[in-house]
Each structure stands twice: as C-alpha cells, then as structure tokens.
Design a protein around this motif. Structure first.
Motif, short mmCIF file in Angstrom:
data_model
loop_
_atom_site.label_atom_id
_atom_site.label_comp_id
_atom_site.label_asym_id
_atom_site.label_seq_id
_atom_site.Cartn_x
_atom_site.Cartn_y
_atom_site.Cartn_z
N GLY A 129 0.92 -1.11 -0.04
CA GLY A 129 0.05 -0.13 -0.03
C GLY A 129 1.04 1.06 -0.16
O GLY A 129 0.32 2.28 -0.56
N VAL A 130 2.06 1.28 0.48
CA VAL A 130 3.06 2.39 0.33
C VAL A 130 4.07 2.24 -0.63
O VAL A 130 4.88 3.19 -0.63
CB VAL A 130 3.71 2.79 1.81
CG1 VAL A 130 2.48 3.29 2.77
CG2 VAL A 130 4.41 1.71 2.64
N PHE A 137 -5.88 -1.29 -0.58
CA PHE A 137 -6.01 -0.29 -1.91
C PHE A 137 -7.41 0.06 -2.27
O PHE A 137 -7.52 1.43 -2.61
CB PHE A 137 -5.59 -0.97 -3.00
CG PHE A 137 -3.98 -1.19 -3.36
CD1 PHE A 137 -3.63 -0.32 -4.12
CD2 PHE A 137 -3.26 -2.16 -2.56
CE1 PHE A 137 -2.17 -0.33 -4.10
CE2 PHE A 137 -2.01 -2.17 -2.88
CZ PHE A 137 -1.26 -1.26 -3.70
N CYS A 141 -8.95 1.63 0.46
CA CYS A 141 -8.94 2.90 1.04
C CYS A 141 -8.16 4.00 0.26
O CYS A 141 -8.54 4.92 0.47
CB CYS A 141 -8.15 2.64 2.40
SG CYS A 141 -9.36 1.85 3.77
N LYS A 142 -7.21 3.48 -0.46
CA LYS A 142 -6.28 4.32 -1.46
C LYS A 142 -7.19 4.81 -2.32
O LYS A 142 -6.71 6.33 -2.56
CB LYS A 142 -5.11 3.55 -1.90
CG LYS A 142 -4.21 3.25 -0.73
CD LYS A 142 -3.06 2.53 -1.27
CE LYS A 142 -1.94 3.35 -2.15
NZ LYS A 142 -1.33 4.28 -0.97
N THR A 158 3.48 7.11 -5.05
CA THR A 158 2.88 8.08 -4.08
C THR A 158 2.21 9.01 -4.40
O THR A 158 1.21 9.41 -3.84
CB THR A 158 4.11 8.24 -3.13
OG1 THR A 158 4.68 7.04 -2.54
CG2 THR A 158 3.61 9.29 -1.85
N PHE A 176 -1.43 8.36 -6.21
CA PHE A 176 -2.73 8.02 -5.01
C PHE A 176 -2.97 9.31 -4.21
O PHE A 176 -4.11 9.72 -3.99
CB PHE A 176 -2.16 7.09 -4.37
CG PHE A 176 -2.48 5.57 -4.95
CD1 PHE A 176 -3.75 5.03 -5.06
CD2 PHE A 176 -1.31 4.63 -5.30
CE1 PHE A 176 -3.82 3.84 -5.67
CE2 PHE A 176 -1.58 3.63 -5.96
CZ PHE A 176 -2.75 3.11 -6.09
N ARG A 177 -1.85 10.07 -3.89
CA ARG A 177 -2.18 11.28 -3.24
C ARG A 177 -2.89 12.32 -3.94
O ARG A 177 -4.16 13.00 -3.55
CB ARG A 177 -0.78 11.84 -2.50
CG ARG A 177 -1.02 13.18 -1.65
CD ARG A 177 -1.77 12.80 -0.44
NE ARG A 177 -1.92 13.77 0.33
CZ ARG A 177 -2.03 13.86 1.50
NH1 ARG A 177 -2.13 12.66 2.42
NH2 ARG A 177 -2.54 15.07 2.25
N MET A 227 -8.95 8.70 1.71
CA MET A 227 -7.75 8.51 0.96
C MET A 227 -6.64 9.38 1.53
O MET A 227 -5.64 8.86 1.38
CB MET A 227 -8.10 9.03 -0.50
CG MET A 227 -9.12 8.37 -1.47
SD MET A 227 -9.20 9.11 -3.13
CE MET A 227 -10.50 10.21 -2.77
N ALA A 243 -4.95 7.24 4.09
CA ALA A 243 -4.48 5.91 3.41
C ALA A 243 -3.29 6.24 2.59
O ALA A 243 -2.51 5.31 2.32
CB ALA A 243 -5.40 5.10 2.45
N ASN A 244 -3.22 7.63 1.91
CA ASN A 244 -2.09 7.76 1.07
C ASN A 244 -1.19 8.94 1.42
O ASN A 244 -1.52 10.01 1.83
CB ASN A 244 -2.79 8.65 -0.36
CG ASN A 244 -3.60 7.57 -0.77
OD1 ASN A 244 -3.03 6.23 -0.84
ND2 ASN A 244 -4.86 7.46 -1.41
N TYR A 248 1.32 11.87 6.36
CA TYR A 248 0.14 12.10 5.93
C TYR A 248 -0.55 13.65 5.68
O TYR A 248 -1.48 13.95 5.19
CB TYR A 248 -1.00 11.23 6.60
CG TYR A 248 -0.78 9.68 6.44
CD1 TYR A 248 -1.21 9.06 5.33
CD2 TYR A 248 -0.18 9.29 7.44
CE1 TYR A 248 -0.98 7.80 5.09
CE2 TYR A 248 -0.01 7.58 7.39
CZ TYR A 248 -0.34 7.05 6.11
OH TYR A 248 -0.06 5.69 6.20
#
Length: 475
Positions: free
Chosen positions: A236-237, A335, A337-338, A367, A370-371, A409, A412-413, A449
């Motif tokens: 996820g990261v 993912f 949540c992302k 990164t 997704f952000r 998001m 999670a991102n 975050y």
C-alpha cells in the motif's frame, strides 16, 4: 552513569543453546548522531538527568548498563531460497528487554556492535550509511502506521569500516523490536533435530506474542494473519523489503532488517532494487508469494510438535494454501482505502487493478498519483488521459455511496515518503559531516499524511540523474 534502563530480561532465561553471551566490542571514539527521546520515554527510560556522554557510551557498546544481559541470538534461515543451517546475530547484540509504558515487552539491540561467534568471518560492524537508512526508514514506517522495529539511537564509532567502497565511517544503530524471534529461529532447531529446544521456543513465542493460542497450528494461523496484513501494508505504500529471507521474517509481524529496502517512485509491479536480488525473487509484487513460502517453512518447523503429525500436516497445509486469498483480501482493503473505499468489496477489485495498470503503462509515480486522487489532480500523473477519464467516471460513480472518500484517501495515502534519492543524498551529506538533511528528513517524515509546504521538495520524484537503480545491504 546516570542512565537507567528498566531491564526485564526473558530471552536470557532460555537454555544456553539459544544464544551466546558476550558484551559489545568497545569502539575508539564514539559520537552521538541521533537519539529518539520520545521512544526512550515510551520504553520507560528516564533520560532527564543523563548527559550525552552516557548516552554515547551505552549506545556505542562502550558501557554495558546495569541489568543488561548481552547476548547474540542463534538462528538459521533460507537466504534467496538456499538453506543455511546456522546464521545468528553476526553483528548484533541484544542488550536486554524492557516492559514499555503500554505493558508490551520490547527488545533493545545494538546493531554493528562487533563480531560474534556467528559473524562468519565478518567484522561485525556497520557503516554510517545503512545505519542512517534504517533509522530513517524504520521511523518513517512507524509514522505510516506499519508494524516495524524502531530506531532508538545512532552513534558513530570513530573507526573505519572497510567495504567495497574502501574505508567508511563506522556506526552503531540501537534497534527496538517486539522481539527478534524469526522463522529462522525455529529452523535452526529443526535442522538440528533438537525437539526439546523447538518445544521450548514454541512455548516462549506463544506466551510472548500470541497468548491466545494453544497449539502449534493455532500459532501458525495467528502468524499468517499478521504477516498477511503486513505485506498488504507494504504494498500500500510501495515498499520493497529487498531481502525477505526466512531469517528476516519476524514472528511478531513487524518489518525487520532494512537492508536493500526501497520505496518505489515510478510504479511497476516487477520493481527490484536490491543489488543481490538478481532474479527478482523479492520484487514488489512477489513479496506476497514469498511470505507464503516463508511461512510454509515455519509450518514445517511446527509439525514435529504435534502428536498426530499427519493430521497436523493436513491442517497446516490447508492454512498455508488459504494464505494467498487472505493476502488478497488484506490488499484489497488497503488499496480500497487508497481510492476512497472504506470497505472495498470483491467487485471493486477491477477498479483497483485498472488504475494500477494505467500507472504501470504511464510510469506514474506511485505515492504522488494516489495522493493526487484525494486532491483532485490525479489526471496529470498519467500519460493516457483518455483511459484515465474513462476509469475516473466509473470511480466517481462508485464513490457516490461513500460517506467521506476524501478523508479515507488522505488517511491511506502519504504525502511524503523516504524517497531513495533523498536517502542517498542524506547519507552522502552525513558522511561529509552534515547532518542537516538527515534531521530535515526525520522532521518531514514524522507526519507523512499531512501536507507540509516547507518540505514540498521532498515529494518530488527523482530526476533521471538522481534515480537510484540499486540498493545495498551494507554488511
């Protein structure tokens, strides 16, 4: 000496065959680089009346604090698929354990503290680069909410360490872990057919980490659950461990041993950074397969502890075979949540996979893409805008049933990660005597975050000349 560490040692009460007792090897001219006071407070270590000289002496290994029980642990392990029947702490000394302010037992270990009987002709030392990399990345992982060992201190030794690059500044890292019990700790006793020690280790591990379990099969299922969540969190990261040997698989479910690790910039599922992973065994997308293989080795160690071994094999084989589906569920949740889905359903998987395929094709930054979903500008991160627009239409329709997808998001991102090129720049500066980049990275990564305009440069992907192609373990 004014520093008091409230040791409460349990591993040292196990039979002598589990470890070798020895003190760290003193160093010439230690100097404190970093000390994690919030973590020290969490561990119940009172540093209010302690000066830097005491901290330096203890965390370099030059002074053994009262109550410590220094030892090097024994273990074996599969390294890139090949079994080594004896490994062990070749450059680490477990000082002892404490019960932290939350009632949890934690190991305090010096890494790079000199040779041990398990050094295999190595010097038992570490150099400053890998020490600072592990300090930064392990603390970043903690801030990201991913189970991990922690960094308590970093000290330079005043002595050179010789590697392929020639003489490099030596250093010692103080690592804190829920424990250092590994799959390989069980493997060494299975290899020796030492069932008494295997049983003793099972009892100790169960009591320390999984007291809710009673049988070896139950312990296996509990470890499987934690490792499935851990691997999904890594993915996820965009994290790649780089050396997922069985001796680097902690039964506590923590990330351990930050050697040739890295966070991806451009996304590709086959990404490998480790200089020693020539065939991609530990590539990003293969980590979920390797952990199943590693825990199959753990299951093999547990079979002799059952009275009915045939039944045990059948039960544990079933649990191992179910593990890929468990990882897939954990990964879908992460993912989901992302992309703003608080509880992703199986039918949401194509939406996740399609975005990752777009990112792969367009070499999008993992990164930042997704952000950007949370910030509303992800379209700029991909090259095929038309394909993204088609995906985004389906995505927005799915989000209509979500209560607060933007908050999901952003939780999670991460906004910032320890990018490889920034770590390399930090190490280069530290070797030259400039710790400012290290301290700046630590400040930014403490709240990964949160958008922090002052650190916006740390979110920038590397330029072509800054790209880090390979990472090294530092041994």
């Amino acid at each position: 000496m004014t520093l008091t560490i409230p040791f409460d040692n349990s591993y040292a009460t196990l039979p002598a065959g589990f470890y070798t007792r020895l003190d760290p090897t003193p160093v010439k001219a230690p100097a404190l680089v970093a000390f994690n006071r919030p973590l020290a407070d969490e561990l119940g270590i009172d540093t209010r009346d302690t000066d830097e000289a005491d901290l330096t002496a203890i965390f370099s290994g030059n002074a053994v604090p009262e109550g410590a029980a220094p030892l090097a642990q024994l273990y074996a392990g599969h390294q890139f698929g090949g079994f080594s029947p004896q490994l062990g702490d070749g450059r680490a000394i477990l000082l002892g354990e404490v019960i932290d302010r939350h009632g949890k037992r934690r190991d305090i270990q010096l890494k790079g503290s000199g040779p041990t009987p398990y050094s295999r002709m190595g010097d038992g030392r570490a150099w400053l680069g890998p020490v600072l990399r592990e300090y930064v990345v392990s603390e970043a992982m903690h801030a990201l909410g991913i189970p991990t060992t922690r960094a308590l201190a970093a000290v330079t030794t005043g002595e050179p360490v010789f590697r392929e690059e020639g003489g490099l500044p030596g250093a010692v890292l103080t690592r804190v872990a829920a424990s250092h019990i590994r799959v390989g700790t069980f493997q060494v006793f299975l290899a020796r057919r030492d069932l008494a020690s295997l049983r003793r280790l099972f009892d100790y591990t169960r009591a320390r980490h999984y007291p809710e379990t009673e049988t070896p099969a139950q312990l296996l299922r509990a470890v499987i659950a934690r490792q499935a969540r851990l691997i999904a969190a890594w993915e996820g990261v965009g994290f790649i461990h780089g050396v997922m040997n069985t001796d680097n698989t902690a039964l506590s479910g923590e990330t351990i041993d930050y050697g040739p690790c890295a966070f991806m910039d451009r996304f590709h599922p086959d990404t490998v950074f480790s200089s020693i992973d020539a065939h991609g065994r530990y590539a990003y997308s293969n980590q979920r397969n390797v952990i199943v293989w590693n825990l199959a080795q753990f299951a093999t160690c547990l079979v002799p502890l059952h009275d009915d071994q045939d039944a045990a094999v059948e039960e544990m084989t079933r649990d191992i075979h179910a593990m890929p589906d468990l990882i897939a569920r954990e990964r879908r949740a992460a993912f989901g949540c992302k992309i703003g889905l608080a509880e992703a359903a199986p039918e949401d998987q194509p939406l996740i996979d399609e975005l990752l395929a777009l990112m792969t094709e367009g070499q999008a930054d993992f990164t930042n893409t997704f952000r950007a979903l949370a910030d509303g500008d992800a379209r700029d991160q991909v090259t095929d805008r038309a394909a993204f627009d088609a995906w985004a239409a389906r995505w927005q329709a799915r989000l209509e049933t979500e209560e607060d997808p933007t908050a999901t998001m952003r939780a999670a991102n991460p906004w910032v990660i320890p990018r490889n090129h920034r770590i390399e720049q930090m190490i280069e500066a530290a070797v030259a005597g400039d710790l400012a980049p290290f301290e700046r990275l630590m400040d930014a990564l403490a709240t990964p975050y949160e958008a922090q305009p002052a650190y916006a440069d740390l979110t920038r992907p590397p330029t072509p000349s800054e790209v880090v192609q390979r990472t090294f373990c530092g041994t």
